[in-house]
Write a protein that holds these residues in place. Structure first.
Motif, PDB file in Angstrom:
ATOM      1  N   HIS A 102       1.220  -1.277   0.187  1.00 37.83           N
ATOM      2  CA  HIS A 102      -0.220  -0.115  -0.274  1.00 37.83           C
ATOM      3  C   HIS A 102       0.487   1.099  -0.246  1.00 37.83           C
ATOM      4  N   ASP A 103       2.305   0.841  -0.162  1.00 35.14           N
ATOM      5  CA  ASP A 103       3.092   2.159   0.327  1.00 35.14           C
ATOM      6  C   ASP A 103       3.385   3.339  -0.960  1.00 35.14           C
ATOM      7  N   GLU A 104       3.268   4.032  -1.122  1.00 36.99           N
ATOM      8  CA  GLU A 104       3.771   4.921  -2.259  1.00 36.99           C
ATOM      9  C   GLU A 104       5.605   4.747  -3.194  1.00 36.99           C
ATOM     10  N   ARG A 105       6.224   4.430  -1.516  1.00 33.21           N
ATOM     11  CA  ARG A 105       7.092   4.230  -1.854  1.00 33.21           C
ATOM     12  C   ARG A 105       7.990   3.389  -0.944  1.00 33.21           C
ATOM     13  N   PRO A 106       7.906   2.318  -1.557  1.00 37.44           N
ATOM     14  CA  PRO A 106       8.040   1.455  -0.187  1.00 37.44           C
ATOM     15  C   PRO A 106       9.521   0.835  -0.050  1.00 37.44           C
ATOM     16  N   TRP A 107      10.299   1.606  -1.447  1.00 36.88           N
ATOM     17  CA  TRP A 107      12.170   1.285  -1.112  1.00 36.88           C
ATOM     18  C   TRP A 107      12.343   2.695  -0.161  1.00 36.88           C
ATOM     19  N   LEU A 108      12.140   3.321   0.360  1.00 33.90           N
ATOM     20  CA  LEU A 108      12.191   4.918   1.255  1.00 33.90           C
ATOM     21  C   LEU A 108      11.853   3.583   2.749  1.00 33.90           C
ATOM     22  N   SER A 109      10.675   3.342   2.713  1.00 35.68           N
ATOM     23  CA  SER A 109      10.279   2.324   4.125  1.00 35.68           C
ATOM     24  C   SER A 109      11.206   1.696   4.335  1.00 35.68           C
TER      25      SER A 109
END
Length: 161
Positions: free
Chosen positions: A81-88
Protein backbone atom coordinates in the motif's frame (compact mmCIF):
# COMPACT_ATOMS: atom_id res chain seq x y z
CA UNK A 1 -2.94 -9.17 7.94
CA UNK A 2 -3.60 -12.69 6.79
CA UNK A 3 -3.06 -15.65 9.12
CA UNK A 4 0.08 -16.97 7.40
CA UNK A 5 1.84 -13.63 7.99
CA UNK A 6 1.00 -13.75 11.68
CA UNK A 7 2.16 -17.39 11.90
CA UNK A 8 5.50 -16.43 10.30
CA UNK A 9 6.03 -13.54 12.72
CA UNK A 10 5.03 -15.74 15.67
CA UNK A 11 7.53 -18.40 14.58
CA UNK A 12 10.41 -15.89 14.52
CA UNK A 13 9.40 -14.48 17.91
CA UNK A 14 9.21 -18.03 19.34
CA UNK A 15 12.76 -18.78 18.10
CA UNK A 16 14.15 -15.45 19.34
CA UNK A 17 12.18 -14.02 22.26
CA UNK A 18 11.86 -10.26 21.76
CA UNK A 19 13.38 -7.65 24.00
CA UNK A 20 13.90 -3.90 24.00
CA UNK A 21 12.11 -1.43 21.76
CA UNK A 22 9.88 -2.72 18.96
CA UNK A 23 8.61 -0.67 16.02
CA UNK A 24 5.73 -1.80 13.84
CA UNK A 25 5.47 0.00 10.51
CA UNK A 26 1.90 0.00 9.26
CA UNK A 27 0.38 -0.77 12.66
CA UNK A 28 -3.25 0.26 12.07
CA UNK A 29 -5.30 -2.79 13.02
CA UNK A 30 -7.63 -3.63 10.17
CA UNK A 31 -7.81 -7.43 10.13
CA UNK A 32 -5.22 -8.71 12.57
CA UNK A 33 -2.39 -7.60 14.82
CA UNK A 34 0.97 -8.77 16.17
CA UNK A 35 1.45 -6.41 19.12
CA UNK A 36 0.44 -9.17 21.55
CA UNK A 37 3.42 -11.28 20.39
CA UNK A 38 5.77 -8.69 21.91
CA UNK A 39 4.57 -8.62 25.52
CA UNK A 40 7.07 -7.05 27.87
CA UNK A 41 8.65 -4.92 25.13
CA UNK A 42 8.35 -1.18 24.60
CA UNK A 43 6.14 -1.33 21.49
CA UNK A 44 5.54 1.59 19.13
CA UNK A 45 3.07 1.34 16.29
CA UNK A 46 3.38 3.78 13.38
CA UNK A 47 0.88 4.38 10.61
CA UNK A 48 0.09 7.32 8.38
CA UNK A 49 -3.40 7.59 9.90
CA UNK A 50 -4.72 7.31 13.42
CA UNK A 51 -6.67 4.33 14.71
CA UNK A 52 -6.38 1.13 16.74
CA UNK A 53 -2.76 0.20 17.62
CA UNK A 54 -1.33 3.46 16.18
CA UNK A 55 0.90 5.22 18.71
CA UNK A 56 2.58 7.63 16.30
CA UNK A 57 0.98 9.06 13.17
CA UNK A 58 3.73 9.32 10.56
CA UNK A 59 4.59 8.01 7.14
CA UNK A 60 6.93 5.02 7.28
CA UNK A 61 9.12 6.47 4.57
CA UNK A 62 9.94 9.39 6.91
CA UNK A 63 10.13 7.84 10.39
CA UNK A 64 10.47 10.39 13.22
CA UNK A 65 13.05 8.38 15.19
CA UNK A 66 16.84 8.60 15.50
CA UNK A 67 19.13 6.07 13.83
CA UNK A 68 19.48 2.71 15.61
CA UNK A 69 16.49 3.29 17.91
CA UNK A 70 14.85 -0.16 17.85
CA UNK A 71 15.86 -3.74 18.62
CA UNK A 72 13.03 -5.05 16.40
CA UNK A 73 11.22 -3.66 13.35
CA UNK A 74 8.11 -5.44 12.11
CA UNK A 75 6.17 -4.64 8.95
CA UNK A 76 3.32 -6.86 7.79
CA UNK A 77 0.95 -6.35 4.89
CA UNK A 78 1.83 -2.66 4.53
CA UNK A 79 4.40 -2.33 1.76
CA UNK A 80 1.91 -3.16 -0.98
CA UNK A 81 0.00 0.00 0.00
CA UNK A 82 3.07 2.26 0.25
CA UNK A 83 3.64 4.76 -2.55
CA UNK A 84 7.41 4.59 -1.93
CA UNK A 85 8.27 1.19 -0.43
CA UNK A 86 11.98 1.62 -1.24
CA UNK A 87 12.10 4.65 1.10
CA UNK A 88 10.18 2.83 3.83
CA UNK A 89 12.56 -0.15 3.58
CA UNK A 90 15.56 2.18 3.96
CA UNK A 91 13.92 3.87 6.96
CA UNK A 92 13.21 0.52 8.64
CA UNK A 93 16.88 -0.42 8.32
CA UNK A 94 18.02 3.04 9.46
CA UNK A 95 16.08 2.91 12.75
CA UNK A 96 17.10 -0.69 13.49
CA UNK A 97 20.05 -1.21 15.85
CA UNK A 98 23.03 -3.22 14.58
CA UNK A 99 22.18 -6.84 15.28
CA UNK A 100 18.48 -5.94 15.51
CA UNK A 101 15.74 -8.14 14.09
CA UNK A 102 13.74 -7.20 10.97
CA UNK A 103 10.54 -9.06 10.05
CA UNK A 104 8.64 -8.12 6.88
CA UNK A 105 5.76 -9.79 5.08
CA UNK A 106 3.96 -8.68 1.93
CA UNK A 107 1.71 -10.18 -0.72
CA UNK A 108 3.41 -12.13 -3.46
CA UNK A 109 2.44 -12.45 -7.10
CA UNK A 110 -1.08 -13.78 -7.48
CA UNK A 111 -2.45 -12.16 -4.32
CA UNK A 112 -5.82 -10.56 -5.17
CA UNK A 113 -6.23 -6.81 -5.26
CA UNK A 114 -7.33 -5.27 -1.96
CA UNK A 115 -7.72 -1.51 -1.97
CA UNK A 116 -7.13 -0.25 1.53
CA UNK A 117 -6.37 2.54 0.83
CA UNK A 118 -4.79 1.56 -2.51
CA UNK A 119 -3.07 -1.59 -3.71
CA UNK A 120 0.13 -0.73 -5.56
CA UNK A 121 2.74 -3.52 -5.40
CA UNK A 122 3.52 -7.24 -5.16
CA UNK A 123 6.88 -8.53 -3.92
CA UNK A 124 9.16 -11.46 -4.63
CA UNK A 125 12.09 -12.57 -2.52
CA UNK A 126 14.34 -10.97 -5.12
CA UNK A 127 12.51 -7.66 -4.65
CA UNK A 128 13.06 -7.87 -0.89
CA UNK A 129 16.76 -8.41 -1.61
CA UNK A 130 16.85 -5.14 -3.54
CA UNK A 131 14.77 -3.21 -1.00
CA UNK A 132 16.64 -4.39 2.08
CA UNK A 133 20.12 -4.77 0.49
CA UNK A 134 20.92 -8.31 1.60
CA UNK A 135 24.57 -8.60 2.61
CA UNK A 136 25.02 -4.84 2.56
CA UNK A 137 22.45 -3.61 5.10
CA UNK A 138 20.99 -6.80 6.54
CA UNK A 139 22.05 -10.42 7.00
CA UNK A 140 19.35 -12.75 5.73
CA UNK A 141 18.10 -15.29 8.26
CA UNK A 142 15.03 -16.61 6.44
CA UNK A 143 13.28 -15.75 3.18
CA UNK A 144 10.14 -17.51 2.01
CA UNK A 145 7.81 -17.21 -0.92
CA UNK A 146 4.85 -19.42 -0.06
CA UNK A 147 1.13 -19.94 -0.16
CA UNK A 148 -0.11 -21.61 3.02
CA UNK A 149 -3.70 -21.48 1.80
CA UNK A 150 -4.17 -17.79 2.62
CA UNK A 151 -2.69 -16.54 -0.66
CA UNK A 152 0.88 -16.16 -1.90
CA UNK A 153 3.14 -14.00 0.19
CA UNK A 154 6.79 -13.18 0.70
CA UNK A 155 8.28 -13.29 4.20
CA UNK A 156 11.59 -11.98 5.42
CA UNK A 157 13.51 -12.31 8.65
CA UNK A 158 16.88 -10.58 8.72
CA UNK A 159 19.34 -8.96 11.12
CA UNK A 160 20.81 -5.49 10.76
CA UNK A 161 24.52 -5.48 9.98
Amino acid sequence: MHPSARRFIASVVAEHPPHGRVLECGSLTVNGRVRDLFDGCHYTGVDYRDGPDVDVVANCHALPFPDSSFAWVVCSSMLEHDERPWLSAAEMVRVLKPGGQLIVTAPGFGWPRHDFPGDLWRFSGEAFGVLFRFGEAVALERLEEADDGDGPDTRLWAKRL
